[in-house]
Design a protein around this motif. Structure first.
Motif, PDB file in Angstrom:
ATOM      1  N   THR A  36       0.659  -1.242   0.054  1.00  0.00           N
ATOM      2  CA  THR A  36      -0.009   0.143  -0.064  1.00  0.00           C
ATOM      3  C   THR A  36       0.840   1.288   0.086  1.00  0.00           C
ATOM      4  OG1 THR A  36      -1.079  -1.284   1.723  1.00  0.00           O
ATOM      5  CG2 THR A  36      -2.280   0.543   1.077  1.00  0.00           C
ATOM      6  N   ARG A  37       1.990   1.210   0.799  1.00  0.00           N
ATOM      7  CA  ARG A  37       2.892   2.423   0.713  1.00  0.00           C
ATOM      8  C   ARG A  37       3.574   2.628  -0.566  1.00  0.00           C
ATOM      9  NH1 ARG A  37       3.581   0.740   6.137  1.00  0.00           N
ATOM     10  NH2 ARG A  37       5.610  -0.590   5.443  1.00  0.00           N
ATOM     11  N   GLY A  38       3.592   1.371  -1.265  1.00  0.00           N
ATOM     12  CA  GLY A  38       4.279   1.705  -2.688  1.00  0.00           C
ATOM     13  C   GLY A  38       5.889   1.068  -2.561  1.00  0.00           C
ATOM     14  N   GLU A  39       5.999   0.242  -1.659  1.00  0.00           N
ATOM     15  CA  GLU A  39       7.440  -0.275  -1.456  1.00  0.00           C
ATOM     16  C   GLU A  39       7.553  -1.618  -2.250  1.00  0.00           C
ATOM     17  OE1 GLU A  39       8.289  -0.986   2.685  1.00  0.00           O
ATOM     18  OE2 GLU A  39       7.566   0.885   3.376  1.00  0.00           O
ATOM     19  N   ILE A  40       6.579  -2.093  -3.030  1.00  0.00           N
ATOM     20  CA  ILE A  40       6.641  -3.119  -4.079  1.00  0.00           C
ATOM     21  C   ILE A  40       6.961  -2.499  -5.207  1.00  0.00           C
ATOM     22  CG2 ILE A  40       5.810  -5.260  -4.906  1.00  0.00           C
ATOM     23  CD1 ILE A  40       6.054  -5.599  -1.956  1.00  0.00           C
ATOM     24  N   VAL A  41       8.281  -2.655  -5.784  1.00  0.00           N
ATOM     25  CA  VAL A  41       8.380  -2.293  -7.205  1.00  0.00           C
ATOM     26  C   VAL A  41       8.711  -3.244  -7.960  1.00  0.00           C
ATOM     27  CG1 VAL A  41       9.639   0.015  -6.332  1.00  0.00           C
ATOM     28  CG2 VAL A  41      10.986  -2.092  -6.582  1.00  0.00           C
ATOM     29  N   VAL A  42       8.575  -2.957  -9.384  1.00  0.00           N
ATOM     30  CA  VAL A  42       8.707  -3.864 -10.567  1.00  0.00           C
ATOM     31  C   VAL A  42      10.017  -3.256 -11.341  1.00  0.00           C
ATOM     32  CG1 VAL A  42       7.836  -4.995 -12.604  1.00  0.00           C
ATOM     33  CG2 VAL A  42       6.283  -4.366 -10.433  1.00  0.00           C
ATOM     34  N   LEU A  43      10.974  -4.499 -11.594  1.00  0.00           N
ATOM     35  CA  LEU A  43      12.297  -4.203 -12.069  1.00  0.00           C
ATOM     36  C   LEU A  43      12.040  -4.960 -13.412  1.00  0.00           C
ATOM     37  CD1 LEU A  43      14.976  -3.828  -9.436  1.00  0.00           C
ATOM     38  CD2 LEU A  43      13.575  -2.209 -10.321  1.00  0.00           C
ATOM     39  N   TYR A  44      12.814  -4.509 -14.427  1.00  0.00           N
ATOM     40  CA  TYR A  44      12.697  -5.183 -15.976  1.00  0.00           C
ATOM     41  C   TYR A  44      14.088  -5.808 -16.333  1.00  0.00           C
ATOM     42  CZ  TYR A  44       8.208  -3.267 -15.660  1.00  0.00           C
ATOM     43  OH  TYR A  44       7.058  -2.866 -15.170  1.00  0.00           O
ATOM     44  N   GLN A  45      14.478  -6.946 -16.530  1.00  0.00           N
ATOM     45  CA  GLN A  45      15.830  -7.424 -16.699  1.00  0.00           C
ATOM     46  C   GLN A  45      15.529  -7.778 -18.291  1.00  0.00           C
ATOM     47  OE1 GLN A  45      17.316 -11.247 -15.358  1.00  0.00           O
ATOM     48  NE2 GLN A  45      19.285 -10.257 -15.343  1.00  0.00           N
TER      49      GLN A  45
END
Ligand code: C2E
Ligand code: MG
Ligand code: MG
Ligand code: MG
Length: 272
Positions: A36-45
């Motif tokens: 909810t706080r935006g701490e899950i991020v998505v990276l791209y390899q």
């Protein structure tokens, strides 16, 4: 007496199960808050096409980025999300984020998203994929869903059913971590997959280890004769890349080319 014993066993089994979820509960609450706080991020390899040397596709990888702290690996929080029922919503969120991030980039990049078998079993999954594609504007042909071989195996025939529906949308299916899941070849024949990702454990031993080399070569040959695209995971050295290129592996992914990147770095990389 026997009935009492069985009841007792059932009770203690339920108890054991309850105990596990009790231990998970505070962590799951933390994960939900973090999300909810935006701490899950998505990276791209990036995945590099071995014949052209260009980036044609990227894999979306989730991270729990604690503020001022270390990133929690998905190998920790994805299983937690799976055990606590959070995976359906979290997985849908990753999928939506990945589709909209990549649709906004210039070019025709494809994006691979990891999917848990629990998500596949959810009756609303196919509708969610369809809605996310429509909303993001990403053509279905540019989405790949990755399913880990070992996770799908125990599902049997029932596990294969949603895959046909995914195909019907025009979305591509990749078998992830291939070679670690005791897969039978007859199963592969019935499995409607388009891409095979060779597990890092084989690539790591290349080019020195004869057995790993033979197995990798056989996977590429077999995959190609089934009409599949073959991607090598965990390519770290030029010698590994040379070997893979020599046996006509289609694409490579690994630290040799690039670590997983935030989407902002990705746009710089593809215009390079
Ligand atoms: P995976 O799908 O097999 O992803 C590849 C993993 O290998 C990633 O780890 C990536 O960072 C790592 N890697 C890439 N290149 C190299 C290399 O050259 N050397 C080494 N040693 N490692 C490399 P990561 O990001 O920690 O993800 C671990 C696993 O977590 C993934 O394995 C995937 O199964 C799962 N996962 C990640 N994001 C999600 C998600 O959004 N949903 C689900 N269901 N699973 C996810
Ligand atoms: Mg993957
Ligand atoms: Mg993998
Ligand atoms: Mg993996």
């Amino acid at each position: 007496v026997i009935v009492a014993l069985i009841d007792d066993t059932k009770r203690s089994l339920r108890g054991a199960r309850r105990q596990i979820s009790t231990a998970d509960a505070p962590l799951a609450a933390k994960l939900k808050d973090a999300w909810t706080r935006g701490e899950i991020v998505v990276l791209y390899q990036p995945q590099i096409d071995m014949s052209s040397g260009s980036v044609t596709s990227v894999e979306a990888l989730a991270r729990w980025q604690q503020p001022g702290g270390d990133a929690v690996a998905p190998t920790v929080f994805i299983p937690l999300a799976e055990r606590t029922g959070l995976i359906d919503a979290l997985g849908r969120w990753v999928l939506a984020k990945a589709c909209s991030d990549i649709a906004r980039l210039p070019g025709q990049l494809s994006v691979s998203v990891n999917v848990s078998p629990i998500q596949l079993r959810h009756p609303g999954f196919i509708d969610a994929v369809r809605a996310i594609l429509a909303e993001s504007g990403l053509p279905p042909q540019r989405l790949v869903l990755e399913i880990t071989e070992s996770q799908l195996m125990p599902e049997g025939e029932a596990g294969l059913r949603p895959l046909a529906a995914i195909h019907a949308l025009g979305v591509t299916i990749a078998i992830d971590d291939f070679g670690t899941g005791y897969s039978s070849l007859s199963y592969l024949n019935r499995f409607p997959a388009d891409h095979l990702k060779i597990d890092r454990s084989f690539i790591r031993e290349l080019p020195g280890d004869k057995a790993a080399g033979a197995i990798t070569r056989a996977i590429v040959a077999m995959g190609h004769s089934l009409g599949m695209r073959i991607i090598a995971e965990g390519v770290e050295t030029a010698a590994q890349a040379d070997f893979l290129q020599g046996i006509w592996c289609d694409a490579g992914q690994g630290y040799l080319y690039s670590p997983p990147l935030p989407v902002s770095d990705l746009s710089a990389l593809i215009t390079e």
